[in-house]
Design an enzyme around this catalytic site. Sequence first.
Site, PDB file in Angstrom:
ATOM      1  N   THR A 184     -11.343 -18.300  25.264  1.00  0.00           N
ATOM      2  CA  THR A 184     -11.391 -17.352  24.153  1.00  0.00           C
ATOM      3  C   THR A 184     -10.199 -16.400  24.217  1.00  0.00           C
ATOM      4  O   THR A 184      -9.687 -16.101  25.304  1.00  0.00           O
ATOM      5  CB  THR A 184     -12.700 -16.549  24.167  1.00  0.00           C
ATOM      6  OG1 THR A 184     -12.837 -15.875  25.422  1.00  0.00           O
ATOM      7  CG2 THR A 184     -13.891 -17.466  23.953  1.00  0.00           C
TER       8      THR A 184
ATOM      9  N   ASP B  27     -14.561 -17.905  29.035  1.00  0.00           N
ATOM     10  CA  ASP B  27     -14.721 -16.757  28.144  1.00  0.00           C
ATOM     11  C   ASP B  27     -14.104 -15.524  28.792  1.00  0.00           C
ATOM     12  O   ASP B  27     -14.752 -14.799  29.539  1.00  0.00           O
ATOM     13  CB  ASP B  27     -16.206 -16.528  27.861  1.00  0.00           C
ATOM     14  CG  ASP B  27     -16.429 -15.547  26.716  1.00  0.00           C
ATOM     15  OD1 ASP B  27     -15.433 -15.078  26.133  1.00  0.00           O
ATOM     16  OD2 ASP B  27     -17.597 -15.259  26.411  1.00  0.00           O
ATOM     17  N   GLY B  28     -12.827 -15.293  28.484  1.00  0.00           N
ATOM     18  CA  GLY B  28     -12.126 -14.140  29.035  1.00  0.00           C
ATOM     19  C   GLY B  28     -11.546 -13.234  27.966  1.00  0.00           C
ATOM     20  O   GLY B  28     -11.101 -12.131  28.255  1.00  0.00           O
ATOM     21  N   LYS B  29     -11.511 -13.741  26.720  1.00  0.00           N
ATOM     22  CA  LYS B  29     -10.990 -12.977  25.581  1.00  0.00           C
ATOM     23  C   LYS B  29      -9.625 -12.373  25.898  1.00  0.00           C
ATOM     24  O   LYS B  29      -9.362 -11.197  25.674  1.00  0.00           O
ATOM     25  CB  LYS B  29     -11.993 -11.896  25.157  1.00  0.00           C
ATOM     26  CG  LYS B  29     -13.354 -12.474  24.775  1.00  0.00           C
ATOM     27  CD  LYS B  29     -14.375 -11.406  24.439  1.00  0.00           C
ATOM     28  CE  LYS B  29     -15.714 -12.011  24.057  1.00  0.00           C
ATOM     29  NZ  LYS B  29     -16.398 -12.685  25.194  1.00  0.00           N
ATOM     30  N   ARG B  30      -8.742 -13.219  26.395  1.00  0.00           N
ATOM     31  CA  ARG B  30      -7.415 -12.765  26.788  1.00  0.00           C
ATOM     32  C   ARG B  30      -6.567 -12.439  25.568  1.00  0.00           C
ATOM     33  O   ARG B  30      -6.672 -13.081  24.523  1.00  0.00           O
ATOM     34  CB  ARG B  30      -6.710 -13.830  27.627  1.00  0.00           C
ATOM     35  CG  ARG B  30      -7.456 -14.306  28.866  1.00  0.00           C
ATOM     36  CD  ARG B  30      -7.875 -13.168  29.781  1.00  0.00           C
ATOM     37  NE  ARG B  30      -8.206 -13.639  31.112  1.00  0.00           N
ATOM     38  CZ  ARG B  30      -9.034 -13.043  31.948  1.00  0.00           C
ATOM     39  NH1 ARG B  30      -9.651 -11.938  31.565  1.00  0.00           N
ATOM     40  NH2 ARG B  30      -9.263 -13.528  33.144  1.00  0.00           N
TER      41      ARG B  30
END
Length: 342
Positions: free
Chosen positions: A184, A147-150
Amino acid sequence: MTVGNGNGAGPSVPGFGDRLVRAVADRNSQIVLGIDPDPARLWPAAVESTSEARARLAWTLSDAEGAAGDVGGAAGSAPAAPGVIARLESAAAVLAHCLALIDAAGPACVAVKPQLACFERLGAPGWLALEHVCAHARANGLLVLADGKRGDVPVTAAAYGQALVGDTPSPFGSVPGLEADAFTANPLLGRDALEPLVKAARARSAGVYVLVRTSNPGAADLLDARLETGERLWERLATLVHELGKGGGELADVGAVTGATEPEHLARLRELMPRTPFLLPGIGAQGGEVGALAPAFAPGRAGGLVTASRSIANAHEQIGGPPPEAARAQAERLRQQAWDLG
């Protein structure tokens, strides 16, 4: 993680959607264990017994140092950077906590979702701890959703993809990434910024969960805004995710983050993304309820993954008892609730 060939040649390799369906069936679970360690709020018993975790980090650092010496020759001892001991000790405590959490709650789950920022704030030792957490989860049969929302311009997005699921070519050989099963991504830079992330994931039979309608209250500020076409922004994003997804089975290989705190949107989201796997954060601490999530499971049980972090890790604060036992009980309770929805 199953590795694809990236170019369609050779034997057929299951895509992420197919892998997810199989994992949910094998584990009898749709629960994702969120791992968001707060160094100031760890399980006491784990903090008091960090010797194994510290040894794991030390061995990794020692191996890296030895390999560097083999490549470049001994360069002599350099003074430790300020704060390195504090980072190392904190990372060891975080690692011990996370390993204990996986051992306790993992049997009721299908995946873990480490929040990368919670590890990155501890510097290099934190990233090493993250790698050990991911390895421990895989050894216990769990998928790893990073979950890093890159999200960035295409050239940087490609680098993010290599870091999370792929390999990076270098003069010294291929450098492996985190080897996550999915991650993510933030779509607000547009299709061309998402495509390198999807390409990197698809080449490794991994998945991408794109933010569509998130669980935080402030999501309404932008994601609920009406466009000139009359559709809401999250509806446009849902259409994009549907178009990007591939896979000939039950589910596509590109998923959507659809917050469990706004279940009234789920029917419309499912209409726009009939084969998209949903990642459903917001259960427990953020107020979401499993019973309201039925539309997510329309394509099958793997159509929705219910993610819970603090409500599992901190369950002992609500129901009492030792933290591992409380976490195990809470994870199993959520597993049964979600499974009963079909």
